[in-house]
Design an enzyme around this catalytic site. Structure first.
Site, PDB file in Angstrom:
ATOM      1  N   SER A 236       0.973   2.311   9.655  1.00 29.32           N
ATOM      2  CA  SER A 236       1.076   3.598   8.990  1.00 29.32           C
ATOM      3  C   SER A 236       1.075   4.777   9.941  1.00 29.32           C
ATOM      4  CB  SER A 236      -0.065   3.762   7.984  1.00 29.32           C
ATOM      5  OG  SER A 236      -1.324   3.734   8.639  1.00 29.32           O
ATOM      6  N   HIS A 264       1.629  -0.696   3.545  1.00 29.27           N
ATOM      7  CA  HIS A 264       2.808   0.144   3.712  1.00 29.27           C
ATOM      8  C   HIS A 264       4.107  -0.652   3.801  1.00 29.27           C
ATOM      9  CE1 HIS A 264       0.758   4.036   4.290  1.00 29.27           C
ATOM     10  NE2 HIS A 264      -0.222   3.292   4.769  1.00 29.27           N
ATOM     11  N   LYS A 296       0.469   2.970  -3.287  1.00 25.57           N
ATOM     12  CA  LYS A 296       1.690   3.397  -2.603  1.00 25.57           C
ATOM     13  C   LYS A 296       2.903   2.990  -3.428  1.00 25.57           C
ATOM     14  CE  LYS A 296      -1.066   3.227   1.531  1.00 25.57           C
ATOM     15  NZ  LYS A 296      -2.340   2.958   0.824  1.00 25.57           N
TER      16      LYS A 296
END
Length: 446
Positions: A236, A264, A296
């Site tokens: 990230s 991610h 996310k």
């Protein structure tokens, strides 16, 4: 700004940086002494030490605030947003191009995701109200877990209420003092915290350097009972990813467990967004522990573990962060389930995200910006080389109607201070071009 003023600011920044460094070292020493069981002072009662403002970390925070005040830099943090965050956001009534959201595929706020969450609220209320073991489960919680397991092609999955807490409780529970945890040098704080909680020996290896990991384990593997290798699917801070097949080969040869944090990379890597295993063309069952977050790509909140049935059964019955914590809110479970279904049904969104990320990377590099090791998959840093410049550039972007957050020392080394851009599939080419134009001006190019 004249040369004399620039020099004054540099001197002030360096002097205050020394204050921050000193406070940080004191905090590190305090934590190290606590972890090592070092004897405490026996010099008598000191009432002042029972105040939070005497902690070195608080002094470090004050020094950072003083630096901003002396250099007349507005804090870019904790701004209040109104409405949903995606490629744009509204702050104090003004709309901004937004690069500070993990809403990679635009699922948070999507009509079908909102509808699923609302229906779950109408049916189940807003909270599970207690631990799933003692209060029972809701169908939507298990439906989400089964969908995650199917996505990964593994036996089962477990949903928890926090991504950070998922790593902490799972690593902390599964491993102990006779074990070894080795992690990438840039691993997320939650991995480090979990390793510290476990009581296992903790070692790091240079970022993405599988050869260094192999050499390390060749030296020390025999000293420990169980070994965990912890890496991430997409990092990230830097936006790069590991050679997964190399780490699988190493874990096999050294008899270790391999854990991959996909916070991610789910929804970002792979043709259909299934993550780094799909991206690398590897059977997901080659990895022992898949971890991810639902805040996310999955448009909700919480964390999950996917893997073999013995792993999930063990965690379901004994992992403290699941057993002693409230169950995932049915509304959030429904939102994440709908987001996962949306991702799998719409691979064109994953393709668009990949196109936008690569476009941003290409344009940034053409403008002479330092993007580090980013591969152009959703996470792209622009390295400024100093915390001062990162703050100044962030505020200049903000004045131009662009929201992008800086990353300062001590989160990264001072020379690696940066702005960090999170790309969404909903970003437009025009938004990216406008942003690069401002960055190019700040970098002394036009």
């Amino acid at each position: 700004m004249g040369i004399g003023e620039q020099f004054r600011q540099q001197l002030a920044a360096k002097a205050l940086q020394r204050q921050i460094d000193r406070a940080g070292r004191q905090e590190d020493q305090r934590k190290t002494a606590s972890l090592s069981g070092a004897p405490r002072s026996t010099g008598g009662l000191k009432p002042e030490l029972a105040r939070f403002e005497t902690l070195p970390a608080y002094q470090q925070m004050l020094a950072m605030q003083e630096m901003r005040n002396r250099l007349d830099i507005e804090s870019p943090f904790f701004r209040v947003h109104d409405g949903q965050a995606g490629d744009t956001t509204v702050i104090e009534g003004r709309s901004y191009i937004n690069f500070a959201s993990y809403n990679y595929l635009g699922s948070s706020g999507a009509a079908e995701v909102n509808a699923a969450a609302k229906a779950a609220i109408d049916r189940y209320g807003t909270s599970a109200s207690a631990s799933r073991m003692v209060a029972g489960e809701r169908p939507v919680q298990r439906e989400l877990e089964q969908a995650l397991a199917s996505c990964y092609g593994v036996d089962d999955a477990l949903a928890l209420v926090s991504g950070h807490a998922t790593n902490v409780t799972v690593i902390g529970y599964l491993f102990g003092p006779n074990d070894l945890i080795v992690h990438d040098a840039l691993a997320h704080n939650s991995i480090v915290q979990g390793a510290q909680l476990s009581g296992a020996k903790r070692l790091s290896f240079p970022h993405n350097d599988w050869a260094a990991l192999d050499e390390l384990l060749s030296r020390v593997r025999g000293e420990y009972q169980r070994v965990l290798i912890a890496i991430e699917g997409l990092y990230s801070m830097d936006g790069d990813y590991p050679e997964l097949e190399r780490f699988i080969e190493i874990k096999r040869r050294h008899g270790a467990f391999l854990m991959v944090d996909e916070a991610h990379s789910l929804g970002v890597l792979g043709a259909t967004g299934r993550g780094i295993a799909e991206h690398a063309g590897i059977d997901s069952r080659e990895v022992d522990i898949w971890m991810g977050t639902m805040s996310k790509t999955l448009g909700g909140c919480g964390g999950y573990i996917a893997g073999s049935q013995p792993l999930i059964d063990l965690l379901r019955h004994f992992a403290p962060g699941f057993l002693y914590s409230v169950g995932l809110s049915p509304a959030l479970a429904a939102a994440s389930l709908a987001s996962l279904q949306r991702m799998l049904a719409g691979p064109e969104r994953v393709a668009r995200l990949r196109e936008r990320g690569r476009y941003f990377l290409k344009q940034a590099q053409a403008a002479g910006l330092d993007t580090g090791h980013s591969a152009g998959y959703a996470v792209i840093p622009v390295i400024t080389g100093s915390s001062l410049k990162a703050a100044q550039w962030s505020n200049a972007l903000f004045e131009a109607g662009i929201n992008a957050q800086p990353i300062f020392y001590p989160a990264v080394e001072e020379k690696a201070a940066r702005l960090r851009f999170f790309i969404c599939s909903t970003h437009t080419v025009e938004q990216i071009d406008a942003t690069i134009a401002v960055l190019a001006r700040l970098n002394g190019r036009s």
